[in-house]
Motif scaffolding. Sequence first.
Motif, PDB file in Angstrom:
ATOM      1  N   ASN A  58       0.668  -1.176  -0.094  1.00 20.67           N
ATOM      2  CA  ASN A  58       0.048  -0.096  -0.123  1.00 20.67           C
ATOM      3  C   ASN A  58       0.945   1.133  -0.003  1.00 20.67           C
ATOM      4  OD1 ASN A  58      -2.696  -0.768   0.032  1.00 20.67           O
ATOM      5  ND2 ASN A  58      -1.949  -2.181   2.030  1.00 20.67           N
ATOM      6  N   ASP A  59       2.175   1.200   0.598  1.00 20.69           N
ATOM      7  CA  ASP A  59       2.980   2.322   0.814  1.00 20.69           C
ATOM      8  C   ASP A  59       3.308   2.679  -0.621  1.00 20.69           C
ATOM      9  OD1 ASP A  59       2.861   3.080   3.068  1.00 20.69           O
ATOM     10  OD2 ASP A  59       4.599   1.690   3.820  1.00 20.69           O
ATOM     11  N   TYR A  60       3.732   1.463  -1.393  1.00 19.30           N
ATOM     12  CA  TYR A  60       3.945   1.776  -3.208  1.00 19.30           C
ATOM     13  C   TYR A  60       2.832   2.230  -3.682  1.00 19.30           C
ATOM     14  CZ  TYR A  60       8.891  -0.344  -3.221  1.00 19.30           C
ATOM     15  OH  TYR A  60      10.079  -0.409  -3.213  1.00 19.30           O
ATOM     16  N   LEU A  61       1.846   1.580  -3.693  1.00 20.14           N
ATOM     17  CA  LEU A  61       0.813   2.018  -4.540  1.00 20.14           C
ATOM     18  C   LEU A  61       0.407   3.451  -4.254  1.00 20.14           C
ATOM     19  CD1 LEU A  61      -1.582   0.988  -6.477  1.00 20.14           C
ATOM     20  CD2 LEU A  61      -2.709   0.172  -4.482  1.00 20.14           C
ATOM     21  N   ARG A  65       7.389  -6.770   6.402  1.00 23.88           N
ATOM     22  CA  ARG A  65       6.688  -6.050   4.997  1.00 23.88           C
ATOM     23  C   ARG A  65       5.648  -5.446   5.496  1.00 23.88           C
ATOM     24  NH1 ARG A  65       8.346  -6.809   0.301  1.00 23.88           N
ATOM     25  NH2 ARG A  65       9.929  -8.217   0.015  1.00 23.88           N
ATOM     26  N   SER A  66       4.942  -5.727   6.619  1.00 21.19           N
ATOM     27  CA  SER A  66       3.651  -4.991   7.040  1.00 21.19           C
ATOM     28  C   SER A  66       3.363  -4.845   8.430  1.00 21.19           C
ATOM     29  CB  SER A  66       2.285  -5.748   6.325  1.00 21.19           C
ATOM     30  OG  SER A  66       1.183  -5.117   6.604  1.00 21.19           O
ATOM     31  N   MET A  67       2.782  -3.602   8.725  1.00 18.56           N
ATOM     32  CA  MET A  67       2.593  -3.609  10.471  1.00 18.56           C
ATOM     33  C   MET A  67       1.124  -3.741  10.444  1.00 18.56           C
ATOM     34  SD  MET A  67       5.253  -2.579  12.037  1.00 18.56           S
ATOM     35  CE  MET A  67       6.152  -3.807  10.773  1.00 18.56           C
ATOM     36  N   LEU A  68       0.122  -4.091   9.539  1.00 11.84           N
ATOM     37  CA  LEU A  68      -1.010  -4.240   9.614  1.00 11.84           C
ATOM     38  C   LEU A  68      -1.572  -5.118  10.709  1.00 11.84           C
ATOM     39  CD1 LEU A  68      -2.176  -3.384   5.961  1.00 11.84           C
ATOM     40  CD2 LEU A  68      -2.032  -1.778   8.113  1.00 11.84           C
ATOM     41  N   THR A 103      -1.014   6.245   3.060  1.00  6.19           N
ATOM     42  CA  THR A 103      -1.550   6.048   4.447  1.00  6.19           C
ATOM     43  C   THR A 103      -3.070   5.468   4.411  1.00  6.19           C
ATOM     44  OG1 THR A 103      -0.311   7.556   5.492  1.00  6.19           O
ATOM     45  CG2 THR A 103      -2.252   7.100   6.532  1.00  6.19           C
ATOM     46  N   ARG A 104      -4.045   5.994   3.486  1.00  4.75           N
ATOM     47  CA  ARG A 104      -5.399   5.736   3.338  1.00  4.75           C
ATOM     48  C   ARG A 104      -5.435   4.393   2.694  1.00  4.75           C
ATOM     49  NH1 ARG A 104      -8.434  10.792   0.858  1.00  4.75           N
ATOM     50  NH2 ARG A 104     -10.677   9.567   1.798  1.00  4.75           N
ATOM     51  N   TYR A 105      -4.534   4.023   1.719  1.00  4.06           N
ATOM     52  CA  TYR A 105      -4.594   2.677   1.301  1.00  4.06           C
ATOM     53  C   TYR A 105      -4.371   1.623   2.298  1.00  4.06           C
ATOM     54  CZ  TYR A 105      -5.228   3.291  -3.718  1.00  4.06           C
ATOM     55  OH  TYR A 105      -5.801   3.727  -5.295  1.00  4.06           O
ATOM     56  N   SER A 106      -3.534   1.911   3.208  1.00  4.28           N
ATOM     57  CA  SER A 106      -2.917   0.979   4.430  1.00  4.28           C
ATOM     58  C   SER A 106      -4.131   0.826   5.382  1.00  4.28           C
ATOM     59  CB  SER A 106      -1.571   1.508   5.033  1.00  4.28           C
ATOM     60  OG  SER A 106      -0.644   1.360   4.228  1.00  4.28           O
ATOM     61  N   ILE A 107      -4.639   1.891   5.709  1.00  2.00           N
ATOM     62  CA  ILE A 107      -5.668   1.918   6.674  1.00  2.00           C
ATOM     63  C   ILE A 107      -7.044   1.168   6.219  1.00  2.00           C
ATOM     64  CG2 ILE A 107      -7.515   3.416   8.019  1.00  2.00           C
ATOM     65  CD1 ILE A 107      -5.200   5.350   8.469  1.00  2.00           C
ATOM     66  N   SER A 108      -7.398   1.399   4.808  1.00  2.00           N
ATOM     67  CA  SER A 108      -8.569   0.681   4.252  1.00  2.00           C
ATOM     68  C   SER A 108      -8.283  -0.847   4.129  1.00  2.00           C
ATOM     69  CB  SER A 108      -8.583   1.268   2.596  1.00  2.00           C
ATOM     70  OG  SER A 108      -9.446   0.548   2.040  1.00  2.00           O
ATOM     71  N   VAL A 126     -12.891   8.501  11.606  1.00  2.00           N
ATOM     72  CA  VAL A 126     -12.901   7.812  12.910  1.00  2.00           C
ATOM     73  C   VAL A 126     -13.464   6.292  12.500  1.00  2.00           C
ATOM     74  CG1 VAL A 126     -13.547   7.612  15.165  1.00  2.00           C
ATOM     75  CG2 VAL A 126     -13.242   9.719  14.468  1.00  2.00           C
ATOM     76  N   TYR A 127     -12.706   5.465  12.727  1.00  2.00           N
ATOM     77  CA  TYR A 127     -12.796   4.259  12.588  1.00  2.00           C
ATOM     78  C   TYR A 127     -13.402   3.588  13.953  1.00  2.00           C
ATOM     79  CZ  TYR A 127     -10.962   4.781   7.998  1.00  2.00           C
ATOM     80  OH  TYR A 127     -10.698   5.188   6.747  1.00  2.00           O
TER      81      TYR A 127
END
Length: 457
Positions: free
Chosen positions: A223-226, A355-358, A387-392, A417-418
Motif C-alpha cells: 500500500n505504501d508503494y501503490l 513487510r507490514s505493520m497491519l 496511508t489511506r490505502y493502508s488503513i483501508s 474515525v474508525y
Amino acid sequence: MARGLAALLALLVSASVSLPAAAAPADQEGDRIRELPGQPPNVDFSHYSGYVTVNQARGRALFYWLVEAAPAAGPVAPLVLWLNGGPGCSSVGYGASEEVGPFRIRPDGKTLYLNKHSWNKAANLLFLESPAGVGFSYSNTTMDLYTGGDAKTALDAYAFLVNWLERFPQYKYREFYIAGESYAGHYVPQLAKLIYEKSKGIQNPAINLKGFVVGNAVTDDYNDYLGTFEYWWSHGLISDSTYHNLKKTCLFDSSEHPSPECVKNLNLASSEEGNIDPYSLYTKPCNSSASLKLGLGGRYPWLSRAYDPCTERYSNIYYNLPEVQTALHANTTGIKYPWKTCSDIVGSYWADSPRSMLPIYHELIAAGIRIWVFSGDTDAVVPITATRYSISALKLPTLMNWYPWYDHGKVGGWSQVYKGLTLVTVAGAGHEVPLHRPRQALILFRHFLKDTPMPTQ
C-alpha cells in the motif's frame, strides 16, 4: 511479516538483550540539564538527558532527552516517547529540535528560542536516539552498527524503558504513549506490541501503555508503494508511462529489495520530478539541494535521507559544540565520529524490516490500545494516499465518516474515525507535520491524548 514477527519472538525467547541492574533513582539528578548554551530565559520546565545501558555485554547505550511538561499541563501529565525513523535518524535532531520539542535552533547554530507550540504543553516528552549508532547513542561492539533491524530496535527500546523507569520511578504507572513519524511507523507499533505482550497478566504494569500515534508513517509495503506512485502521478510529478511502469514492476515483487526493473523506474521518476523537495511539495528546497534520490537500495528508496529545510544544518552545528555536549551529558565516551542528524551506517545495513505493520494494528486494536494516524497532505515521500490505502486494508468499520476539522474557523485538515483507529490529515503540512503546521499539530496531539474527535465547526 511473519518472518519479522518470528525473529522478534525468537530474540525474546533467547533473552539476547540483557537488562542490567538499574541505576539508583538519585542518578536522575545527575542527568539534570542546568542550562543549555544559548538557552532563552523564562524556561518553566525541567529537562534531563544522559545514557541508559541496554546491553552490558556488548556495551550498547542509548541517549535520551526528557523534557518535562510545562506547569499548565498539570502534575500528572502523561509520558510520551517520541521516535524518529530513517532508519538511522535522530529524535534529538528532528523531533526535539524542529518538531515537537520546546527549543528551536537559530541559523547561527549557537542560540535557541522557544517553540510556543511544543508538545510539552500537554505531556512529558522523552526523546530517544535509537538504535545504537544514531546520534549520541553508541555500542562498544562495532558490528552492532552493521546489524541493525526492527526486532533489535524494539528490544533495545524496551530495555531502555525498563531501566529508565528505575532512574525516574515517578513516571512508573503514569499514562504512557508512543509517538513517531516516517520509518518510526515500524518502530512505534512494534514497540507497542512488545510492551503489550510483556504486560499481559500484570494488573498495574510500570509501563502503562495507553496508545500510540504515528505521522506520515511507513506501514505496509504494497500500500505504501501503490499510494506513493498514485500521489506522484495525481500531482503531476511523473508521466503516465512511468506511473504505469512503476505499478507494473514494483507492486508484485516478492523479494526483500526492489527488483532492478523497479529501481530503474524509480530513478526515471526521480528525473521526471526534478529538483523539488518531496518532503514538502510546495516549498523551496534548501539552497536547491533537496532532489529526490531514488533507487539507492533498501525497500523504501524514497527514505534515502531525512527532510532538510535548512534547520537540519543548524542542528549539525549546535550538537557538535563541546559546550552543548557537556551540558547534555552526551558523548561521554568520546565517540570517534561527529554527531549527525542521520547515521551514514545504521540505515544502510538494516537487517530486518517486516513487510507490514497491519497485523500488529489488528492485534493492538483488539487489545483496546488507542491508535491515531496523521498525515501531512503535501508529503510526497509517505503521502496521504499511501496511508489511506493502508488503513483501508484494515477493513475497520467507520464510526464518523470523512469530515473537515477546524482551527479558528479555518479547515485544518480532514478526519475519519474508525472502530479502533482515528485518521487525521493536516492541510498544507509536509513529511514533518509539527514543523510545517505546529499549531495544528499541537491541537491534534491534545485531541489524541483525550481520545476525542478533531473539532468540527
